[in-house]
Design a protein around this motif. Sequence first.
Motif, PDB file in Angstrom:
ATOM      1  N   GLU A 142       0.774  -0.855   0.188  1.00  0.00           N
ATOM      2  CA  GLU A 142      -0.158   0.037   0.045  1.00  0.00           C
ATOM      3  C   GLU A 142       0.927   1.385   0.053  1.00  0.00           C
ATOM      4  O   GLU A 142       0.375   2.238  -0.565  1.00  0.00           O
ATOM      5  CB  GLU A 142      -0.635  -0.234   1.049  1.00  0.00           C
ATOM      6  N   LYS A 143       2.064   0.639   1.164  1.00  0.00           N
ATOM      7  CA  LYS A 143       3.152   2.199   1.062  1.00  0.00           C
ATOM      8  C   LYS A 143       2.358   3.619   1.265  1.00  0.00           C
ATOM      9  O   LYS A 143       3.047   4.296   2.175  1.00  0.00           O
ATOM     10  CB  LYS A 143       3.278   2.867  -0.066  1.00  0.00           C
ATOM     11  N   THR A 144       1.192   4.024   0.982  1.00  0.00           N
ATOM     12  CA  THR A 144       0.817   5.528   1.522  1.00  0.00           C
ATOM     13  C   THR A 144      -0.190   5.413   2.397  1.00  0.00           C
ATOM     14  O   THR A 144      -1.633   4.173   1.320  1.00  0.00           O
ATOM     15  CB  THR A 144       0.422   6.241   0.219  1.00  0.00           C
ATOM     16  N   MET A 145      -0.818   5.985   2.670  1.00  0.00           N
ATOM     17  CA  MET A 145      -1.995   6.132   3.953  1.00  0.00           C
ATOM     18  C   MET A 145      -3.416   7.234   2.878  1.00  0.00           C
ATOM     19  O   MET A 145      -3.142   7.270   1.805  1.00  0.00           O
ATOM     20  CB  MET A 145      -1.799   7.018   5.138  1.00  0.00           C
ATOM     21  N   ASN A 147      -4.271  10.168   3.056  1.00  0.00           N
ATOM     22  CA  ASN A 147      -3.824  11.289   2.948  1.00  0.00           C
ATOM     23  C   ASN A 147      -2.849  11.130   1.684  1.00  0.00           C
ATOM     24  O   ASN A 147      -2.730  12.719   2.019  1.00  0.00           O
ATOM     25  CB  ASN A 147      -4.043  11.934   4.346  1.00  0.00           C
ATOM     26  N   GLY A 148      -2.089  10.291   1.064  1.00  0.00           N
ATOM     27  CA  GLY A 148      -1.697  10.148   0.335  1.00  0.00           C
ATOM     28  C   GLY A 148      -0.154  10.147   0.662  1.00  0.00           C
ATOM     29  O   GLY A 148       0.680  10.148  -0.135  1.00  0.00           O
ATOM     30  N   GLU A 149      -0.066  10.769   2.049  1.00  0.00           N
ATOM     31  CA  GLU A 149       1.653  10.518   2.228  1.00  0.00           C
ATOM     32  C   GLU A 149       1.605   9.015   2.720  1.00  0.00           C
ATOM     33  O   GLU A 149       1.541   7.897   3.318  1.00  0.00           O
ATOM     34  CB  GLU A 149       1.941  11.149   4.218  1.00  0.00           C
ATOM     35  N   ASN A 150       3.110   9.058   2.852  1.00  0.00           N
ATOM     36  CA  ASN A 150       3.859   7.124   2.941  1.00  0.00           C
ATOM     37  C   ASN A 150       3.574   7.421   5.111  1.00  0.00           C
ATOM     38  O   ASN A 150       3.664   8.063   5.885  1.00  0.00           O
ATOM     39  CB  ASN A 150       5.801   7.432   2.901  1.00  0.00           C
ATOM     40  N   TRP A 155       9.089   5.113   7.141  1.00  0.00           N
ATOM     41  CA  TRP A 155      10.316   5.506   7.241  1.00  0.00           C
ATOM     42  C   TRP A 155      11.404   5.001   8.555  1.00  0.00           C
ATOM     43  O   TRP A 155      11.263   4.399   9.277  1.00  0.00           O
ATOM     44  CB  TRP A 155       9.641   7.269   7.810  1.00  0.00           C
ATOM     45  N   SER A 162      13.056   9.890   5.236  1.00  0.00           N
ATOM     46  CA  SER A 162      11.800   9.160   4.542  1.00  0.00           C
ATOM     47  C   SER A 162      12.391   7.757   4.132  1.00  0.00           C
ATOM     48  O   SER A 162      11.737   7.860   2.944  1.00  0.00           O
ATOM     49  CB  SER A 162      10.416  10.414   3.491  1.00  0.00           C
ATOM     50  N   SER A 198       0.536   9.015  13.355  1.00  0.00           N
ATOM     51  CA  SER A 198      -0.392   9.538  12.371  1.00  0.00           C
ATOM     52  C   SER A 198      -1.175   8.742  12.700  1.00  0.00           C
ATOM     53  O   SER A 198      -1.792   7.415  12.689  1.00  0.00           O
ATOM     54  CB  SER A 198      -0.225   9.720  10.552  1.00  0.00           C
ATOM     55  N   GLU A 201      -2.089   5.970  10.506  1.00  0.00           N
ATOM     56  CA  GLU A 201      -1.275   4.900   9.990  1.00  0.00           C
ATOM     57  C   GLU A 201      -2.200   3.850  11.141  1.00  0.00           C
ATOM     58  O   GLU A 201      -2.366   2.623  11.172  1.00  0.00           O
ATOM     59  CB  GLU A 201      -0.372   5.685  10.198  1.00  0.00           C
TER      60      GLU A 201
END
Length: 799
Positions: A142-145, A147-150, A155, A162, A198, A201
């Motif tokens: 999936e890599k991203t949440m 909201n579009g962030e990793n 990290w 990152s 997050s 996450e």
Amino acid sequence: MSDFDNNSFSNGSNGFHREQPRYKGENVTNNQKLFESGNDNEIDLRVVFGVLLKYKWWVIGITLLCFGGAYLYANLAQPIYESSGTVLITQENSQYPMKDSDLSYMMSSTFGVGAGNRLENEMEILQSRSLSSEIAKRLLEEKTMENGENFPILWYNYPEDSTLIPQSAVAQRIKNKMILERTDQDTDVIRIRYESYSPFEAKRLVDITIDTYIDVSIRQKRTEANSALTFLESELDDVESNLESAEVALKDYRKNTNLVEVDGQTNAVITRMAELESQMQEVQVQRVSISSSIESYENQLEQIKPGLAEQFAENISGRLEGAQLRLAELRTAQSLMLQRNPGLQSNPESEPQFIRNQEEIRTVREEIREITNNLLNADDSDVYIGFLEQEDGGVTNRILELRKNLIELKIQESQLNAQEEVIQQRMAEENQFFDGLPENMLELARLQREVKISEELFTTISNQFAETQLWEQTQFGAGRPIDYGYLPEDPSSPNKILYSLIGLIIGFTFGIGFVVIRSSLNSKIDGAEKLKDAGFRLLSVIPDYTNHVKEKYNGQSFVHVKDKKVSTGWETILDSISPISEAYRRLQNNIIFSDPDTNIQTIVVTSSQKSEGKTTVSANLAVSLAEGGKKVLLIDSDLRRPNIHTFTGEAREPGLSEVFYDDKSLSTAIKPTIAPAVEALTAGHSIPNPAAVMQSKKLKSFLSELKHHYDHIIIDTPPFGVITDAAPLMQNADGVILVARFGQTQTYQLEQTIENLKGVNANIIGTVLTAYKHSKSAEYYNYNYKYNNYEAYKEYQET
């Protein structure tokens, strides 16, 4: 004083004599040690609170500092969010569909095999490395949440670096972050919690963990039935083909021979053969299913430690196999008797052999129970020694569960093997019946037997295939989700209120500790009580009059009185009705009236260190004594740092030095002061060896003669804690007054000075505390102590 000349001392060397001391410290108190309380086991709470109130601003400052630091940290720290979900752990009854064997029931009901602590076991699976690795794999995909962030867990160092870390590192982080707990001791519900920087996450980790756990559990369960389904499907095709061929062959044979049916006996044998064949097929299917489960558990053991599965397999002894073989024979015989006589089911007493068979079955089962008990309770310490020190404390529980399940399955497998062997023997015995039949009847019976057996096998395998297929499709794993993760709105950490409260408590504790340590380490004389603990009478407490000098004399050190420049510290001359003057009168009264039968004529005033106020005390005491109609002489014996001449405004020369070395007369050296009835003998010019003057016989004769002309002689000496010049004076004086300055004199200095004075056999009549500041004293908040006489006297004067 004109009658004084140098010849006055020629015959006075033997006249300087005093009585033995009457005011030794040991006569005042039995406690010789400085600063010891009367009872070491008691704590005066008033003193404790007094100390705390004295240093209240330190306590408040440290408390506010820690509170502010904690509050600042709580506001600047990276917020952490928490999400959780719940999973219901369902109880698994068996690892395979055909579970209702007598041995399985006996093991489960009697020994609890296969049950174990299901909840604890599943929690260990949830925290296993394999499941964490599966979760990490899905997370990396999936890599991203939302909201579009990793994901922050991916990290290398959030939020600075990152760079994505490998799957193994992610799996370890997931394993460390996962928090598992039972929602209640009476339920089988597990709560899965995650904390993250997050909120997205945290929620996603809970969801992925629940889904992955259920998927893995379902996959494992369905894998157990896969081998059995494959075997049944293959067998079903073969049996169906054999049935069709057998039916065609029977039809053709009947048509060609006109034989329709065999006799009843032959038909009964055919029926028994079909039943035995059906039993054989059922045993084979169960064995395939059990073998699949055994293989699964052995693989798990091999992952823990190679060779462990083989050690467990060796636990199945030959004695157990023999008992199971006998049990299989008895059960087969019982089944055949029920086929011949179905009425035995409701009326077993009609057949004695059937009753004996049942009794023997119970006996064999008891033997199996005993053997099984020994197996389950075997001491395999050599097996577990390699696992007890693992990081995962639950690995031992997992091994125990696998061990019990494997023993159960191995016993089941051994029982099926024994049943198969007995059935084969029975089938061989039944086949002997057909050897005595005519050839045409034998062939017809054989064809009918094949058709009958094929029909029974087809029906049995079809039912088993359908049941196994349904069982496989209805497996939902060991866990069922109740609640998935939620998206947290507010961070769970840091808790600003809690952090601030902790900071407040820590600050207050540190503040109290600081005050206690500071107070314990404080060696200064900061209170009248501490000076009283020296073991001698406190003669007077002289208040600090710095503010008094500022208010009355504009802070000047000297003022002019009768054309002489005198120190503003000579308060008994400048303001005889001030509270400060009253404090010196108290000193005079305590000296004179403490022992009316003793004449304290020669008084030595000394201190531990310089600048402690001994000169001020000497000059003011002289005035107080003179106010009572006494004639007083004030002598400055500090030939190193003389100060009487400056204090009283008299000339330094001629003085004591001139009397000794320049043959000056006393009429020239002794000078009247502005204080009535007080005369002063100053130090004179500097000399190279002041100690020689103090130790001379001439000084003794001189002082002995002076006693005939003065009621009191006050001698201002060097600080005895520093200079020992005046030791002879201390030895022969009627009394020694030890001066200590508030907030300056150290307790160890005072103690050492007292020891030195005792060493020269000085008569210490008491102590005087100078520059006393009540608001800064140890007694300020202890209302049992009333040393603030300055304010009390002032209020009395105003009224």
